[in-house]
Design a protein around this motif. Structure first.
Motif, PDB file in Angstrom:
ATOM      1  N   ARG A  89      19.459  32.933  74.114  1.00 15.89           N
ATOM      2  CA  ARG A  89      18.333  32.346  73.379  1.00 15.89           C
ATOM      3  C   ARG A  89      18.318  30.827  73.523  1.00 15.89           C
ATOM      4  NH1 ARG A  89      14.552  33.592  69.855  1.00 15.89           N
ATOM      5  NH2 ARG A  89      15.253  35.761  69.701  1.00 15.89           N
ATOM      6  N   TRP A  90      19.469  30.198  73.328  1.00 12.90           N
ATOM      7  CA  TRP A  90      19.547  28.740  73.369  1.00 12.90           C
ATOM      8  C   TRP A  90      19.200  28.196  74.754  1.00 12.90           C
ATOM      9  CZ3 TRP A  90      23.672  25.432  75.438  1.00 12.90           C
ATOM     10  CH2 TRP A  90      23.557  24.092  75.047  1.00 12.90           C
ATOM     11  N   SER A  91      19.729  28.830  75.785  1.00 14.34           N
ATOM     12  CA  SER A  91      19.636  28.247  77.121  1.00 14.34           C
ATOM     13  C   SER A  91      18.395  28.666  77.893  1.00 14.34           C
ATOM     14  CB  SER A  91      20.887  28.602  77.942  1.00 14.34           C
ATOM     15  OG  SER A  91      20.958  29.990  78.194  1.00 14.34           O
ATOM     16  N   THR A  92      17.604  29.590  77.384  1.00 11.10           N
ATOM     17  CA  THR A  92      16.382  29.978  78.090  1.00 11.10           C
ATOM     18  C   THR A  92      15.186  29.156  77.651  1.00 11.10           C
ATOM     19  OG1 THR A  92      16.096  31.820  76.526  1.00 11.10           O
ATOM     20  CG2 THR A  92      17.071  32.331  78.683  1.00 11.10           C
ATOM     21  N   ASP A  93      15.391  28.169  76.792  1.00  8.22           N
ATOM     22  CA  ASP A  93      14.356  27.197  76.450  1.00  8.22           C
ATOM     23  C   ASP A  93      14.947  25.819  76.720  1.00  8.22           C
ATOM     24  OD1 ASP A  93      12.624  25.351  75.261  1.00  8.22           O
ATOM     25  OD2 ASP A  93      11.981  26.794  73.748  1.00  8.22           O
ATOM     26  N   LYS A  94      14.361  25.091  77.675  1.00 10.18           N
ATOM     27  CA  LYS A  94      14.943  23.833  78.119  1.00 10.18           C
ATOM     28  C   LYS A  94      14.928  22.742  77.050  1.00 10.18           C
ATOM     29  CE  LYS A  94      14.067  24.706  83.032  1.00 10.18           C
ATOM     30  NZ  LYS A  94      13.988  26.142  82.825  1.00 10.18           N
ATOM     31  N   ALA A  95      14.429  23.050  75.873  1.00 11.23           N
ATOM     32  CA  ALA A  95      14.567  22.126  74.758  1.00 11.23           C
ATOM     33  C   ALA A  95      16.040  21.893  74.424  1.00 11.23           C
ATOM     34  CB  ALA A  95      13.825  22.653  73.532  1.00 11.23           C
ATOM     35  N   TYR A  96      16.930  22.775  74.903  1.00 16.08           N
ATOM     36  CA  TYR A  96      18.372  22.578  74.682  1.00 16.08           C
ATOM     37  C   TYR A  96      18.863  21.261  75.280  1.00 16.08           C
ATOM     38  CZ  TYR A  96      19.351  23.804  79.563  1.00 16.08           C
ATOM     39  OH  TYR A  96      19.403  23.809  80.932  1.00 16.08           O
ATOM     40  N   LEU A  97      18.108  20.695  76.230  1.00 16.47           N
ATOM     41  CA  LEU A  97      18.524  19.429  76.826  1.00 16.47           C
ATOM     42  C   LEU A  97      18.659  18.330  75.773  1.00 16.47           C
ATOM     43  CD1 LEU A  97      16.355  19.450  80.085  1.00 16.47           C
ATOM     44  CD2 LEU A  97      18.839  19.762  79.930  1.00 16.47           C
ATOM     45  N   GLU A  98      17.834  18.397  74.728  1.00 16.42           N
ATOM     46  CA  GLU A  98      17.938  17.403  73.667  1.00 16.42           C
ATOM     47  C   GLU A  98      19.242  17.572  72.894  1.00 16.42           C
ATOM     48  OE1 GLU A  98      16.005  14.720  73.346  1.00 16.42           O
ATOM     49  OE2 GLU A  98      15.222  15.523  75.242  1.00 16.42           O
ATOM     50  N   ASP A  99      19.726  18.809  72.750  1.00 14.70           N
ATOM     51  CA  ASP A  99      21.026  19.030  72.109  1.00 14.70           C
ATOM     52  C   ASP A  99      22.143  18.407  72.935  1.00 14.70           C
ATOM     53  OD1 ASP A  99      19.803  20.493  70.084  1.00 14.70           O
ATOM     54  OD2 ASP A  99      20.103  22.413  71.099  1.00 14.70           O
ATOM     55  N   LEU A 100      22.053  18.551  74.249  1.00 17.90           N
ATOM     56  CA  LEU A 100      23.075  17.968  75.122  1.00 17.90           C
ATOM     57  C   LEU A 100      23.014  16.442  75.091  1.00 17.90           C
ATOM     58  CD1 LEU A 100      22.814  20.361  78.204  1.00 17.90           C
ATOM     59  CD2 LEU A 100      24.479  20.426  76.344  1.00 17.90           C
ATOM     60  N   ARG A 101      21.806  15.906  75.063  1.00 16.11           N
ATOM     61  CA  ARG A 101      21.666  14.450  74.988  1.00 16.11           C
ATOM     62  C   ARG A 101      22.251  13.929  73.667  1.00 16.11           C
ATOM     63  NH1 ARG A 101      17.889  12.293  77.936  1.00 16.11           N
ATOM     64  NH2 ARG A 101      16.503  14.065  77.592  1.00 16.11           N
ATOM     65  N   ALA A 102      21.968  14.657  72.580  1.00 14.68           N
ATOM     66  CA  ALA A 102      22.485  14.248  71.275  1.00 14.68           C
ATOM     67  C   ALA A 102      24.007  14.303  71.231  1.00 14.68           C
ATOM     68  CB  ALA A 102      21.889  15.132  70.179  1.00 14.68           C
ATOM     69  N   ALA A 103      24.589  15.186  72.057  1.00 14.19           N
ATOM     70  CA  ALA A 103      26.051  15.300  72.117  1.00 14.19           C
ATOM     71  C   ALA A 103      26.672  14.227  73.004  1.00 14.19           C
ATOM     72  CB  ALA A 103      26.437  16.685  72.624  1.00 14.19           C
ATOM     73  N   THR A 133       9.073  24.685  79.510  1.00 11.58           N
ATOM     74  CA  THR A 133      10.425  24.693  78.958  1.00 11.58           C
ATOM     75  C   THR A 133      11.086  26.058  79.129  1.00 11.58           C
ATOM     76  OG1 THR A 133       9.589  25.216  76.740  1.00 11.58           O
ATOM     77  CG2 THR A 133       9.980  22.886  77.256  1.00 11.58           C
ATOM     78  N   VAL A 134      10.284  27.100  79.223  1.00 16.31           N
ATOM     79  CA  VAL A 134      10.809  28.446  79.505  1.00 16.31           C
ATOM     80  C   VAL A 134      10.355  28.812  80.906  1.00 16.31           C
ATOM     81  CG1 VAL A 134      10.843  30.875  78.845  1.00 16.31           C
ATOM     82  CG2 VAL A 134      10.749  29.102  77.071  1.00 16.31           C
ATOM     83  N   SER A 135      11.294  28.758  81.857  1.00 15.82           N
ATOM     84  CA  SER A 135      10.948  29.042  83.248  1.00 15.82           C
ATOM     85  C   SER A 135      12.213  29.367  84.008  1.00 15.82           C
ATOM     86  CB  SER A 135      10.244  27.842  83.898  1.00 15.82           C
ATOM     87  OG  SER A 135      11.100  26.711  83.939  1.00 15.82           O
ATOM     88  N   ALA A 136      12.054  29.923  85.192  1.00 10.54           N
ATOM     89  CA  ALA A 136      13.184  30.251  86.061  1.00 10.54           C
ATOM     90  C   ALA A 136      12.719  30.180  87.503  1.00 10.54           C
ATOM     91  CB  ALA A 136      13.730  31.646  85.744  1.00 10.54           C
ATOM     92  N   GLY A 137      13.636  29.832  88.402  1.00 12.41           N
ATOM     93  CA  GLY A 137      13.325  29.836  89.818  1.00 12.41           C
ATOM     94  C   GLY A 137      12.305  28.814  90.261  1.00 12.41           C
ATOM     95  N   SER A 138      12.143  27.729  89.491  1.00 13.01           N
ATOM     96  CA  SER A 138      11.165  26.670  89.782  1.00 13.01           C
ATOM     97  C   SER A 138       9.723  27.157  89.723  1.00 13.01           C
ATOM     98  CB  SER A 138      11.434  26.019  91.154  1.00 13.01           C
ATOM     99  OG  SER A 138      12.680  25.368  91.150  1.00 13.01           O
ATOM    100  N   LYS A 139       9.499  28.290  89.062  1.00 17.10           N
ATOM    101  CA  LYS A 139       8.129  28.775  88.887  1.00 17.10           C
ATOM    102  C   LYS A 139       7.357  27.813  87.998  1.00 17.10           C
ATOM    103  CE  LYS A 139       6.657  32.659  89.308  1.00 17.10           C
ATOM    104  NZ  LYS A 139       5.647  33.246  90.234  1.00 17.10           N
ATOM    105  N   ASP A 140       6.093  27.580  88.350  1.00 16.46           N
ATOM    106  CA  ASP A 140       5.188  26.751  87.552  1.00 16.46           C
ATOM    107  C   ASP A 140       5.690  25.318  87.404  1.00 16.46           C
ATOM    108  OD1 ASP A 140       3.477  28.954  87.164  1.00 16.46           O
ATOM    109  OD2 ASP A 140       4.706  29.645  85.492  1.00 16.46           O
ATOM    110  N   THR A 141       6.459  24.847  88.386  1.00 18.13           N
ATOM    111  CA  THR A 141       7.011  23.492  88.382  1.00 18.13           C
ATOM    112  C   THR A 141       6.330  22.669  89.467  1.00 18.13           C
ATOM    113  OG1 THR A 141       9.157  24.268  87.566  1.00 18.13           O
ATOM    114  CG2 THR A 141       9.119  22.147  88.682  1.00 18.13           C
ATOM    115  N   LEU A 142       5.840  21.493  89.103  1.00 17.22           N
ATOM    116  CA  LEU A 142       5.135  20.629  90.048  1.00 17.22           C
ATOM    117  C   LEU A 142       5.796  19.253  90.109  1.00 17.22           C
ATOM    118  CD1 LEU A 142       1.348  21.287  89.262  1.00 17.22           C
ATOM    119  CD2 LEU A 142       2.803  22.431  90.947  1.00 17.22           C
ATOM    120  N   ARG A 143       5.874  18.709  91.333  1.00 11.19           N
ATOM    121  CA  ARG A 143       6.283  17.321  91.555  1.00 11.19           C
ATOM    122  C   ARG A 143       5.013  16.512  91.793  1.00 11.19           C
ATOM    123  NH1 ARG A 143       9.789  15.320  96.867  1.00 11.19           N
ATOM    124  NH2 ARG A 143       9.423  13.055  96.598  1.00 11.19           N
TER     125      ARG A 143
END
Length: 294
Positions: A89-103, A133-143
């Motif tokens: 649950r925690w790691s399938t939403d990339k909002a977890y990055l803020e938890d890592l930054r806070a740590a 924030t919920v994605s896998a395999g670079s789907k729906d990701t744009l540069r």
């Protein structure tokens, strides 16, 4: 005579017979006497018959994340599931990055835009990446570029994700990856197994990825000590949440002027590239069987 431990490798219907990565793990487990079988996560499976279920190539969960997490909870109620539901649950939403930054971890700068937040963000003036924030395999990701066209496409993509009820993550594109690539540090049971170089994946101005995932250019790499320090720090955060190192993890790092920065901490269904480095599959198989034993 002791029965062979039954290990199910959870996958998705599109790779029901496993991908090369998971086949390498299955072979290493069988060499150690385990009864290993692939199992499609959303099919009818007797999960309780397994001594351990290891989440592997369940890459089609993204449009059905809550269904996927409910499946994980059901499996964990009848047998051991690794990684466990709370980490999924925690790691399938990339909002977890803020938890890592806070740590205190060095994380790629990020802006999270939920539906209703609009399409503007702090990175419109630089080359950047927009993804759900919920994605896998670079789907729906744009540069996207720093020019007016890039800004227009960026805002449109954010708003399109919002229209689908999805939250967008925006990050600056760190151009050093074009030459140096990403470093992916693969860990098992809290220990570094190996590292690989992932070649640059996103083309400037390119479209959405078609299919289950974007093809990657992978080669063996020796991680620098600074990269290993970030990977270990990320695992320490997980230990702080669960009291134990995850069975498997992949820490994706990008080069920057200030040293390696964390792009993602993959704890759900990451490729571990076990077919790239000799001995890697054996190390992960040993960790799996330690979990079977308790």
């Amino acid at each position: 005579m002791t029965a062979a431990p039954v290990v199910l490798l959870a996958t998705c219907a599109e790779v029901a017979d496993l991908d090369a990565d998971s086949r390498a793990l299955a072979d290493a487990l069988r060499a150690r006497g385990a009864d290993v079988r692939p199992a499609v996560w959303d099919a009818e499976v007797d999960w309780a018959a397994a001594d351990l279920v290891v989440v592997r190539s369940t890459w089609d969960y993204v449009p059905r994340r809550e269904e996927y997490l409910a499946w994980a909870a059901r499996v964990a109620a009848v047998t051991r599931l690794e990684n466990p539901p709370d980490l999924l649950r925690w790691s399938t939403d990339k909002a977890y990055l803020e938890d890592l930054r806070a740590a205190g971890l060095p994380v790629v700068p990020s802006a999270v835009l939920a539906p209703g937040d609009g399409g503007d963000h702090p990175f419109l003036g630089v080359e950047h990446v927009v993804k759900p924030t919920v994605s896998a395999g670079s789907k729906d990701t744009l540069r996207l570029g720093a020019d007016a066209e890039g800004a227009r496409r960026s805002a449109d993509h954010v708003l399109a994700l919002h229209a689908e009820g999805r939250t967008a993550l925006v990050q600056p594109y760190l151009a050093a990856v074009d030459d140096d690539g990403e470093t992916a540090v693969v860990c098992a049971d809290g220990e570094v197994v190996h590292a690989v170089r992932k070649g640059p994946l996103l083309e400037r101005g390119g479209g959405r990825v078609e299919g289950l995932f974007a093809e990657e250019n992978i080669s063996a790499r020796t991680a620098a000590e600074a990269e290993l320090e970030v990977a270990r720090a990320a695992l320490d955060v997980v230990r702080g949440r669960t009291g134990r190192a995850p069975l498997y993890a992949r820490v994706d790092l990008l080069p920057s002027e200030d040293g390696p920065v964390l792009l993602e901490l993959e704890l759900a269904e990451p490729s571990l590239f076990l077919d790239v480095t000799p001995g890697a599959a054996d190390a992960v198989a040993a960790a799996v069987l330690r979990r079977v034993a308790g």
